[in-house]
Design an enzyme around this catalytic site. Structure first.
Site, PDB file in Angstrom:
ATOM      1  N   HIS A 306      -9.152  55.852  98.826  1.00 27.64           N
ATOM      2  CA  HIS A 306      -9.098  55.142  97.629  1.00 27.64           C
ATOM      3  C   HIS A 306     -10.270  54.409  97.337  1.00 27.64           C
ATOM      4  CE1 HIS A 306      -7.184  52.935  94.121  1.00 27.64           C
ATOM      5  NE2 HIS A 306      -6.668  54.319  94.044  1.00 27.64           N
ATOM      6  N   ASP A 363      -0.930  60.255  96.236  1.00 24.16           N
ATOM      7  CA  ASP A 363      -0.806  61.700  95.859  1.00 24.16           C
ATOM      8  C   ASP A 363      -0.262  62.336  97.328  1.00 24.16           C
ATOM      9  OD1 ASP A 363      -1.397  61.623  93.168  1.00 24.16           O
ATOM     10  OD2 ASP A 363      -3.521  61.445  93.797  1.00 24.16           O
TER      11      ASP A 363
END
Ligand code: CMC
Length: 429
Positions: A306, A363
């Site tokens: 991320h 996700d």
């Protein structure tokens, strides 16, 4: 007194004010730098650039903190329904009973799409990706509501927000029904937001369908966890499109398209496809960890890493715990969950992932739950969009209400050819 920093550029000194956020984040305001010194700053992919001030969501990537309007995501996830969180993001406060009832009623009243819009679905091939359909349909809502949104008309604005948040759910479900050749199921006013969506997705006229309360609960949870994430790629897109004063439907459609990419919301579909590929290939997770490390392979562990979180993604933590609970409550054994856990363990023990601070993101486990609820893989990013819409709306509203907002227009550093004279066709090499 405003704090200032001095930037020495050649022989001159540029004094820049420091902007301090409510959580003590500090930024150097270089808005006047070019006017005063002739220099611009360059920061590809905005690695170090705050594009705006915002009072909606706070995120601390080092400590794994995520708060909407000051409320920790963990508390909202445990106690709220999605529509309350949507209200919180857009209007700034959790609704009281009266406000919530009014908001729910607006969402219920504005769930239908114009009957003519149903025919649009006929124009897409049944293999169309639902994200393409979703963005096109959300943009086409602007043809039914072409009037300018009057920012001083609070009531009209509320209706516009409710229209978007309610109709996107109907559009998503209709897109799915069209793709599998089943009749559209209309929204039902006696059902709450998530139950209404599940009913439109999974019921058929031929037999009764009852929404499972556990499924409704987890749907609320997942939408809440996706509802906002400050200036990510799709939200920044919404702001940029909206900054040109394009209409709100066009701005939201832009956000949907940015979200579709596999490095952003599209990763949830990619994760399941990756886990299926690993399963098909015998389940050797270590092989795929090695592949992800190999820069020549072009393969990345989807659902890992991320831009902002460098410790853990608090949303992933909640979703991982929920995945175990939901699967056991629904009596589903999904081998992909086992593979996902093994893959996470192998990656988190590997120096490549440890050094780069790559952890599972939102996700990584969400698709396992969506699968258990019966959603097909290509609908996963659509579900992300449903969740993220209130966040996009709240950023659009915040930007439009700020009198200092200007059109977004970055600079560039030109690296092309210097000035040269035109060469007639006959003389070109
Ligand atoms: N697998 C293998 N290596 C990775 C991964 C990954 N998933 N993610 C980052 N890296 C490596 C990358 O190769 C680079 O290595 P090096 O320093 O040797 O060049 C380093 O880690 C830093 O990565 P980056 O690409 O420069 O980082 P970024 O902040 O630009 O990208 C990201 C962030 C999320 C796009 C990236 O981590 C990624 O591609 N992850 C996989 C896709 C994914 O799961 N996306 C969903 C993001 S969370 C939800 C959302 O925003 O929608």
């Amino acid at each position: 007194m405003t704090e200032k920093v001095e930037i020495k550029i050649q022989d001159a000194t540029f004094e820049a004010p420091v902007v301090v956020g409510s959580e003590n984040e500090r930024a150097i305001d270089i808005g006047n730098l070019r006017a005063k010194t002739g220099f611009v700053t360059i920061d590809p992919a905005f690695m170090n650039t705050a594009s705006t001030k915002s009072a909606i969501t706070f995120l601390d990537g080092e400590q794994g903190i995520l708060r909407y309007r000051g409320y920790p995501i963990e508390q909202l996830a445990e106690h709220c329904e999605f529509v309350e969180v949507a209200y919180l993001l857009i209007f700034g406060e959790l609704p009281n009973e009266k406000e919530l009832l009014r908001w729910r009623t607006l969402l219920t009243r504005h769930s239908l799409i114009h009957e003519d819009m149903k025919h649009f679905f006929d124009g897409f091939p049944s293999t169309a990706h639902p994200m393409a359909v979703l963005s096109a349909m959300v943009c086409s809502l602007s043809t039914y509501y072409p009037e300018e949104v009057d920012l001083s008309n609070k009531e009209q604005l509320e209706i516009t927000y409710a229209r978007l948040i309610s109709k996107i759910r109907t559009i998503a479900a209709f897109a799915y029904k069209k793709s599998i050749g089943q009749p559209f199921v209309y929204p039902r006013n006696d059902l709450k937001y998530c139950a209404n969506f599940l009913n439109m997705m999974f019921s058929v006229p031929a037999e009764p369908y009852t929404v499972d309360p556990e499924t409704e609960k987890v749907m609320n949870l997942l939408l809440i966890l996706h509802a906002d994430h400050e200036q990510n790629c799709s939200t920044s897109t919404v702001r940029l499109v909206g900054s040109s004063r394009a209409n709100i439907f066009a701005s939201m459609a832009g956000g949907i398209l940015a979200l579709w990419g596999p490095l952003h919301g599209g990763a949830n579909q990619e994760v399941i496809e990756m886990l299926e590929a690993i399963q098909k290939d015998g389940g050797d997770v270590k092989k795929y960890v090695e592949l992800a490390k190999d820069k020549k392979s072009n393969f990345r562990l989807m659902g890992f890493g991320h831009r902002v979180y460098k410790n853990f993604d608090p949303r992933a933590k909640i979703i991982k715990a929920a995945a175990d609970k939901v699967l056991s409550k629904l009596g589903i054994e999904d081998p992909l969950l086992g593979i996902a856990k093994q893959l996470e363990e192998a990656a988190l023990q590997d120096p490549y992932f440890v050094e780069r601070k790559l952890y599972p993101n939102v996700d990584f486990y969400s698709g396992i739950i969506y699968r258990a609820l019966g959603f097909p893989t290509n609908m996963f990013t659509v579900l992300f969009a449903l969740g993220r819409l209130p966040g996009w709306v709240s950023h659009w509203k915040e930007m439009m209400e700020d009198p200092t907002t200007k059109i977004g227009r970055p600079r560039q550093i030109y690296t092309g050819a210097p000035a040269r004279d035109f060469v007639p066709l006959a003389k070109r090499a």
